[in-house]
Design an enzyme around this catalytic site. Sequence first.
Site, PDB file in Angstrom:
ATOM      1  CE1 TYR A  26       0.060  -2.218   4.088  1.00 21.33           C
ATOM      2  CE2 TYR A  26       1.110  -0.089   4.383  1.00 21.33           C
ATOM      3  CZ  TYR A  26       0.884  -1.389   4.815  1.00 21.33           C
ATOM      4  OH  TYR A  26       1.478  -1.848   5.958  1.00 21.33           O
ATOM      5  CB  ILE A  29      -1.440   3.288  -3.991  1.00 22.75           C
ATOM      6  CG1 ILE A  29      -1.608   2.119  -3.013  1.00 22.75           C
ATOM      7  CG2 ILE A  29      -1.058   2.801  -5.381  1.00 22.75           C
ATOM      8  CD1 ILE A  29      -2.696   1.140  -3.388  1.00 22.75           C
ATOM      9  CG  HIS A  30      -2.559   5.299   2.005  1.00 25.55           C
ATOM     10  ND1 HIS A  30      -1.993   5.729   3.198  1.00 25.55           N
ATOM     11  CD2 HIS A  30      -3.867   5.604   2.098  1.00 25.55           C
ATOM     12  CE1 HIS A  30      -2.916   6.245   3.969  1.00 25.55           C
ATOM     13  NE2 HIS A  30      -4.062   6.193   3.343  1.00 25.55           N
ATOM     14  CG  PHE A  31      -1.495   9.317   0.235  1.00 24.80           C
ATOM     15  CD1 PHE A  31      -2.670   9.101  -0.477  1.00 24.80           C
ATOM     16  CD2 PHE A  31      -1.550   9.462   1.612  1.00 24.80           C
ATOM     17  CE1 PHE A  31      -3.893   9.060   0.187  1.00 24.80           C
ATOM     18  CE2 PHE A  31      -2.779   9.397   2.276  1.00 24.80           C
ATOM     19  CZ  PHE A  31      -3.947   9.192   1.564  1.00 24.80           C
ATOM     20  CG  ASN A  36       0.448   7.828   5.697  1.00 29.07           C
ATOM     21  OD1 ASN A  36      -0.652   7.464   6.104  1.00 29.07           O
ATOM     22  ND2 ASN A  36       0.583   8.762   4.759  1.00 29.07           N
TER      23      ASN A  36
END
Lengths: 131, 80
Positions: A26, A29-31, A36
């Site tokens: 993740y 894409i986060h972010f 985080n």
Amino acid sequence: MIDHVTEVIPGVSAEGYKNLPEDEWYFPIHFPNNPNVPGVLQLEALAQMLTVAITTLPGNKGKITHALSHQVRFRKEVLPKKKFIIKTRVNSWKRGICDGFGQGIVDGEVACEANMKITIPEILEKYLPKK
Amino acid sequence: MDNKSKYNKVFIECFSVKEKILSKDLKYNSIPQWDSVGHMSMIAALEESFDITLEMDDIIDFSSYNVGKKILKKYKIEIN
């Protein structure tokens, strides 16, 4: 969302941790440019650990659990390469419903905390009026 | 507070309802709040309020506001 469970007192508490390497799926894409841990995954880690405290009780091994309600407070960003320590305690366990509390801790500071209610439906359903 | 007021207070607070809704028509699943979790919360609140522990069969049989009054009689709690 748990790597290791380090201590369990069945029906009372469970603790452990999740390491957060940079290649967690993740982070890109986060972010982008500000990776985080998504809050929903932090909460999931707490809920899973609370589940450990309940499913280690005699007769509960392997039983499916469901979330009922969670109230969560996020206090700081959880960044890559950190160790996310998870501490949970059971406030009450009765008739298939667990009321509990959990904290996610990074670098000695509370990153998130939640009041959680989970259930083992198989037990809960035994106590319900028949329709 | 008399027993009826204590009994009603549990329903009012657990299900967030007005007193006027407390009638024979109030049954398990008759309102969204009285679902499986609401049922257990209401039972726990009754146990605390009246300092009793309901038996499993009574928890299952507690299917309505009126039936609940009859069940509590078993525990020497009269609700008139």
